[in-house]
Design an enzyme around this catalytic site. Structure first.
Site, PDB file in Angstrom:
ATOM      1  N   TYR A 274       0.733  -9.055  -4.852  1.00 41.71           N
ATOM      2  CA  TYR A 274      -0.113  -7.864  -5.004  1.00 41.71           C
ATOM      3  C   TYR A 274      -1.558  -8.343  -5.078  1.00 41.71           C
ATOM      4  O   TYR A 274      -2.015  -8.831  -6.108  1.00 41.71           O
ATOM      5  CB  TYR A 274       0.293  -7.091  -6.259  1.00 41.71           C
ATOM      6  CG  TYR A 274      -0.480  -5.827  -6.547  1.00 41.71           C
ATOM      7  CD1 TYR A 274      -1.362  -5.261  -5.634  1.00 41.71           C
ATOM      8  CD2 TYR A 274      -0.308  -5.165  -7.765  1.00 41.71           C
ATOM      9  CE1 TYR A 274      -2.051  -4.093  -5.927  1.00 41.71           C
ATOM     10  CE2 TYR A 274      -0.985  -3.994  -8.069  1.00 41.71           C
ATOM     11  CZ  TYR A 274      -1.855  -3.464  -7.147  1.00 41.71           C
ATOM     12  OH  TYR A 274      -2.536  -2.305  -7.447  1.00 41.71           O
TER      13      TYR A 274
ATOM     14  N   LYS B 142       1.071  -6.951  -0.698  1.00 37.77           N
ATOM     15  CA  LYS B 142       0.431  -5.640  -0.771  1.00 37.77           C
ATOM     16  C   LYS B 142      -1.066  -5.912  -0.700  1.00 37.77           C
ATOM     17  O   LYS B 142      -1.657  -6.445  -1.638  1.00 37.77           O
ATOM     18  CB  LYS B 142       0.796  -4.916  -2.065  1.00 37.77           C
ATOM     19  CG  LYS B 142       0.144  -3.538  -2.175  1.00 37.77           C
ATOM     20  CD  LYS B 142       0.343  -2.919  -3.540  1.00 37.77           C
ATOM     21  CE  LYS B 142      -0.410  -1.591  -3.615  1.00 37.77           C
ATOM     22  NZ  LYS B 142      -0.479  -1.080  -5.010  1.00 37.77           N
TER      23      LYS B 142
END
Length: 290
Positions: free
Chosen positions: A133, A161
């Site tokens: 992330y 992400k």
């Protein structure tokens, strides 16, 4: 695992406790009404960094119990407390989550060797797959192409992400790692990210605007750029209004207008004001009311 994922919103009661009934309603709304492909559980949108380890576990429990196998689930377990990240990773893996995610460790200026060890420790201790992330505007952690490459050498680290505006880096990552999953993290830039080849997107506004997001994604993948751009323009008008009025408070208020018990935000976030409520009603009427 490709497609559009809502970053799952979590409703809280006025005393700050988790509104479990409302959480189930939000999950159902995402699955049944927004038709999302998956849910990203335990991220920023769930106000995750303001709740306890036990509360995080409860959110993970409810999400997988309610969603079951109807959509893909990704569990965000990241924390600057590595022991907590590992504990949560093991817990959700036992619950049945097939993939983890973890925000890059933040606040302290960790060097890359420390960041790499953080991810490899979580993966090793849990045996599960990992989506990095990356959200540098909040964490201050900017990773280079070569650093992504080092992390991706671990076969359990299967994607990222990518919540950053550096689309040159996004293009380079896409070209260099065609077999890794890339999820766009900025809802307002879904169209250009899709053109650059992302495999999907994860976003907070998809809790209420998931249908449009899916339309943009599918149209762009099929080279219908003009049609996708019109929908992106409408989406960004909505997002602009939401951001001007308080991101999480406004999305929760719009969910309430849709009949979902979306609760309140967790302190120290402010309770929504009457003025904000009225503006949320205007946004709902203009952009979302059928």
């Amino acid at each position: 695992m490709k497609g559009i994922y809502s970053a799952l919103m979590v409703p809280y009661n006025e005393d700050g406790s988790i509104n479990e009934k409302g959480l189930r309603e939000i999950i159902r709304y995402n699955i049944d009404k927004m038709k999302v492909d998956g849910l990203y559980v335990g991220g920023s949108t769930g106000e995750n960094f303001m709740i306890s380890t036990e509360e995080k576990k409860r959110v993970f429990e409810i999400a997988i119990d309610e969603a079951k196998d109807s959509v893909n689930l990704i569990a965000q377990v990241g924390s600057i407390n590595l022991n907590e990240a590992v504990e949560l990773g093991k817990y959700v893996t036992k619950l049945g989550y097939k993939c983890l995610s973890a925000v890059t460790p933040f606040y302290y200026k960790f060097d890359f060797s420390e960041i790499k060890d953080y991810y490899e420790t979580i993966v090793r201790e849990t045996g599960n797959y990992m989506i990095i992330y990356s959200i540098p505007f909040l964490t201050g952690v900017n990773m280079s192409l070569s650093q992504f490459g080092e992390l991706f050498e671990n076969e359990k680290i299967i994607g990222v992400k990518f919540t950053a505006g550096d689309f040159y880096l996004l293009e380079r990552v896409r070209k260099a790692f065609p077999d890794k999953l890339i999820f766009a993290g900025f809802d307002e830039m879904l169209l250009p990210a899709t053109v650059l080849g992302v495999d999907g997107a994860i976003g907070s506004t998809y809790n209420i605007n998931g249908i449009r997001a899916k339309q943009i994604f599918e149209l762009a993948k099929n080279s219908k750029i003009d049609e996708a751009l019109k929908i992106q323009h409408t989406t960004n008008d909505l997002i602009e209004g939401i951001l001007s009025n308080g991101l999480y408070q406004t999305i929760k208020e719009i969910l309430k207008l849709e009949g979902v018990d979306a609760g309140y935000c967790r302190k120290p976030m402010k309770k929504i004001s009457q003025k904000q409520i009225e503006f949320a009603k205007e946004l709902h009427k203009k952009f979302l009311k059928n």
